[in-house]
Design a protein around this motif. Structure first.
Motif, PDB file in Angstrom:
ATOM      1  N   ALA A 199       9.688 -74.517   8.393  1.00  0.00           N
ATOM      2  CA  ALA A 199       8.818 -74.135   9.510  1.00  0.00           C
ATOM      3  C   ALA A 199       8.744 -75.267  10.526  1.00  0.00           C
ATOM      4  CB  ALA A 199       7.420 -73.803   8.996  1.00  0.00           C
ATOM      5  N   SER A 200       8.913 -74.928  11.778  1.00  0.00           N
ATOM      6  CA  SER A 200       8.883 -75.940  12.836  1.00  0.00           C
ATOM      7  C   SER A 200       7.466 -76.265  13.289  1.00  0.00           C
ATOM      8  CB  SER A 200       9.706 -75.458  14.036  1.00  0.00           C
ATOM      9  OG  SER A 200       9.191 -74.233  14.540  1.00  0.00           O
ATOM     10  N   SER A 201       6.520 -75.373  12.961  1.00  0.00           N
ATOM     11  CA  SER A 201       5.124 -75.572  13.344  1.00  0.00           C
ATOM     12  C   SER A 201       4.253 -74.683  12.465  1.00  0.00           C
ATOM     13  CB  SER A 201       4.902 -75.216  14.819  1.00  0.00           C
ATOM     14  OG  SER A 201       5.104 -73.819  15.015  1.00  0.00           O
ATOM     15  N   LEU A 202       2.950 -74.907  12.550  1.00  0.00           N
ATOM     16  CA  LEU A 202       2.021 -74.074  11.788  1.00  0.00           C
ATOM     17  C   LEU A 202       2.114 -72.619  12.248  1.00  0.00           C
ATOM     18  CD1 LEU A 202      -0.261 -73.769   9.755  1.00  0.00           C
ATOM     19  CD2 LEU A 202      -1.882 -74.386  11.571  1.00  0.00           C
ATOM     20  N   ALA A 203       2.222 -72.414  13.553  1.00  0.00           N
ATOM     21  CA  ALA A 203       2.323 -71.052  14.085  1.00  0.00           C
ATOM     22  C   ALA A 203       3.594 -70.361  13.581  1.00  0.00           C
ATOM     23  CB  ALA A 203       2.311 -71.087  15.613  1.00  0.00           C
ATOM     24  N   HIS A 204       4.684 -71.118  13.537  1.00  0.00           N
ATOM     25  CA  HIS A 204       5.958 -70.586  13.041  1.00  0.00           C
ATOM     26  C   HIS A 204       5.828 -70.193  11.574  1.00  0.00           C
ATOM     27  CE1 HIS A 204      10.451 -71.392  11.981  1.00  0.00           C
ATOM     28  NE2 HIS A 204      10.236 -70.125  12.235  1.00  0.00           N
ATOM     29  N   LEU A 205       5.192 -71.026  10.784  1.00  0.00           N
ATOM     30  CA  LEU A 205       4.988 -70.749   9.364  1.00  0.00           C
ATOM     31  C   LEU A 205       4.201 -69.461   9.166  1.00  0.00           C
ATOM     32  CD1 LEU A 205       5.098 -71.664   6.357  1.00  0.00           C
ATOM     33  CD2 LEU A 205       2.922 -72.856   6.790  1.00  0.00           C
ATOM     34  N   ILE A 206       3.085 -69.344   9.873  1.00  0.00           N
ATOM     35  CA  ILE A 206       2.222 -68.168   9.717  1.00  0.00           C
ATOM     36  C   ILE A 206       2.943 -66.900  10.153  1.00  0.00           C
ATOM     37  CG2 ILE A 206       0.112 -67.065  10.571  1.00  0.00           C
ATOM     38  CD1 ILE A 206      -1.141 -69.883  10.656  1.00  0.00           C
ATOM     39  N   LYS A 207       3.690 -66.968  11.248  1.00  0.00           N
ATOM     40  CA  LYS A 207       4.418 -65.797  11.734  1.00  0.00           C
ATOM     41  C   LYS A 207       5.462 -65.351  10.718  1.00  0.00           C
ATOM     42  CE  LYS A 207       6.967 -63.896  15.655  1.00  0.00           C
ATOM     43  NZ  LYS A 207       7.913 -63.147  14.793  1.00  0.00           N
ATOM     44  N   MET A 208       6.205 -66.295  10.143  1.00  0.00           N
ATOM     45  CA  MET A 208       7.209 -65.957   9.142  1.00  0.00           C
ATOM     46  C   MET A 208       6.587 -65.225   7.958  1.00  0.00           C
ATOM     47  SD  MET A 208       9.985 -69.028   8.781  1.00  0.00           S
ATOM     48  CE  MET A 208       8.780 -70.284   8.346  1.00  0.00           C
ATOM     49  N   VAL A 209       5.474 -65.761   7.477  1.00  0.00           N
ATOM     50  CA  VAL A 209       4.827 -65.176   6.295  1.00  0.00           C
ATOM     51  C   VAL A 209       4.264 -63.791   6.609  1.00  0.00           C
ATOM     52  CG1 VAL A 209       2.940 -65.443   4.645  1.00  0.00           C
ATOM     53  CG2 VAL A 209       4.306 -67.426   5.315  1.00  0.00           C
ATOM     54  N   LEU A 210       3.638 -63.650   7.766  1.00  0.00           N
ATOM     55  CA  LEU A 210       3.070 -62.348   8.140  1.00  0.00           C
ATOM     56  C   LEU A 210       4.162 -61.304   8.343  1.00  0.00           C
ATOM     57  CD1 LEU A 210       0.175 -63.374  10.575  1.00  0.00           C
ATOM     58  CD2 LEU A 210       0.017 -62.695   8.169  1.00  0.00           C
ATOM     59  N   ASP A 211       5.292 -61.701   8.950  1.00  0.00           N
ATOM     60  CA  ASP A 211       6.406 -60.770   9.137  1.00  0.00           C
ATOM     61  C   ASP A 211       6.957 -60.309   7.791  1.00  0.00           C
ATOM     62  OD1 ASP A 211       6.251 -60.846  11.870  1.00  0.00           O
ATOM     63  OD2 ASP A 211       7.922 -62.232  12.148  1.00  0.00           O
ATOM     64  N   ALA A 212       7.105 -61.247   6.858  1.00  0.00           N
ATOM     65  CA  ALA A 212       7.616 -60.907   5.532  1.00  0.00           C
ATOM     66  C   ALA A 212       6.649 -60.000   4.795  1.00  0.00           C
ATOM     67  CB  ALA A 212       7.871 -62.174   4.731  1.00  0.00           C
ATOM     68  N   LYS A 213       5.359 -60.286   4.929  1.00  0.00           N
ATOM     69  CA  LYS A 213       4.345 -59.462   4.274  1.00  0.00           C
ATOM     70  C   LYS A 213       4.319 -58.053   4.859  1.00  0.00           C
ATOM     71  CE  LYS A 213      -0.593 -59.406   3.114  1.00  0.00           C
ATOM     72  NZ  LYS A 213      -1.881 -60.134   3.244  1.00  0.00           N
ATOM     73  N   LYS A 214       4.439 -57.956   6.174  1.00  0.00           N
ATOM     74  CA  LYS A 214       4.439 -56.658   6.846  1.00  0.00           C
ATOM     75  C   LYS A 214       5.631 -55.830   6.416  1.00  0.00           C
ATOM     76  CE  LYS A 214       4.298 -54.531  11.427  1.00  0.00           C
ATOM     77  NZ  LYS A 214       4.319 -54.799  12.903  1.00  0.00           N
ATOM     78  N   SER A 215       6.775 -56.457   6.240  1.00  0.00           N
ATOM     79  CA  SER A 215       7.990 -55.730   5.881  1.00  0.00           C
ATOM     80  C   SER A 215       7.880 -55.054   4.527  1.00  0.00           C
ATOM     81  CB  SER A 215       9.205 -56.670   5.888  1.00  0.00           C
ATOM     82  OG  SER A 215       9.173 -57.539   4.772  1.00  0.00           O
ATOM     83  N   THR A 216       7.079 -55.620   3.622  1.00  0.00           N
ATOM     84  CA  THR A 216       6.918 -55.028   2.300  1.00  0.00           C
ATOM     85  C   THR A 216       5.950 -53.862   2.313  1.00  0.00           C
ATOM     86  OG1 THR A 216       5.106 -56.511   1.677  1.00  0.00           O
ATOM     87  CG2 THR A 216       7.373 -57.253   1.237  1.00  0.00           C
ATOM     88  N   GLN A 217       5.234 -53.678   3.443  1.00  0.00           N
ATOM     89  CA  GLN A 217       4.252 -52.598   3.539  1.00  0.00           C
ATOM     90  C   GLN A 217       4.762 -51.395   4.307  1.00  0.00           C
ATOM     91  OE1 GLN A 217       1.062 -54.739   5.443  1.00  0.00           O
ATOM     92  NE2 GLN A 217       0.327 -55.623   3.522  1.00  0.00           N
ATOM     93  N   ILE A 218       5.940 -51.510   4.930  1.00  0.00           N
ATOM     94  CA  ILE A 218       6.488 -50.404   5.737  1.00  0.00           C
ATOM     95  C   ILE A 218       6.920 -49.270   4.841  1.00  0.00           C
ATOM     96  CG2 ILE A 218       8.342 -49.743   7.315  1.00  0.00           C
ATOM     97  CD1 ILE A 218       8.325 -52.581   8.384  1.00  0.00           C
TER      98      ILE A 218
END
Length: 218
Positions: A199-218
């Protein structure tokens, strides 16, 4: 043009054409051939779904051009089946004049575009090109999500605890109190998480995790 029985993997985008009208199907295929766009044809939705189930379409670039009214299984029913299968390919509906309400509903359910019969050749080409651009973006996002999931699997149990708290917006002091660690230890775990997740930043880290979490809920 490829027939629907072809299973050869191709690095090029493939447009999947689904229509029960053989003349329309051949016309669309020839048009796409003329501008160098690879395509496969299917005479009905059931045959297309069978091909989808037997090939990894989601890991290849492409889109679907689907007639909205077909016997046995309509385009709308096919869209629902594709959604159940978590299809990532952009969907373009081909409709008759009286099918506009259905097409609008289909777009609300995730279709990218609809074009009315009879349509100009350029309209179909532009719609397909837009869908293929969307497919590239979706494909890139999917690869990033898979990479994130692989990195998440490499975290220790404690690192996952710290990461979950970070995503919840908690500061180091609060995290330390909740999981009974020193603040310095939390800082070390946090740094390791950032490193392992690339992760290049805290915002980048959070976005990656949220995107991955969202993908498992589709």
């Amino acid at each position: 043009m490829k027939d629907s029985a072809s299973s050869d993997a191709s690095p090029r985008p493939i447009v999947h054409l689904v229509d029960d009208d053989e003349a329309v199907l051949d016309s669309m295929a020839l048009l796409l051939d003329s501008v160098g766009i690879d395509n496969c044809v299917y005479p009905n939705a059931i045959e297309f779904l069978s091909a989808f189930d037997n090939a990894d379409f989601n890991h290849n670039l492409g889109c679907i051009v689907l007639d909205i009214r077909m016997p046995i299984m309509s385009g709308i029913e096919c869209q629902h089946k594709l959604k159940e299968r978590k299809c990532l390919l952009p969907l373009i509906f081909v409709t008759g004049h009286g099918d506009i309400p259905l097409a609008v509903q289909a777009m609300k359910n995730g279709a990218l575009e609809f074009i009315q019969k009879p349509f100009r050749e350029q309209v179909l080409i532009e719609a397909v090109q837009q869908a293929l651009t969307t497919s590239k973006l979706n494909h890139h996002k999917m690869i990033n999500i898979e990479l994130t999931q692989q990195r998440l699997a490499m975290l220790t149990t404690r690192e996952k605890q710290v990461l979950a708290a970070i995503v919840d917006g908690k500061v180091n002091k609060v995290i330390a109190n909740e999981i009974h660690l020193s603040q310095r230890t939390v800082e070390i775990h946090r740094a390791r998480v950032m490193d392992k997740m690339a992760a290049s930043s805290l915002a980048h880290l959070i976005k990656m995790v949220l995107d991955a979490k969202k993908s498992t809920q589709i």
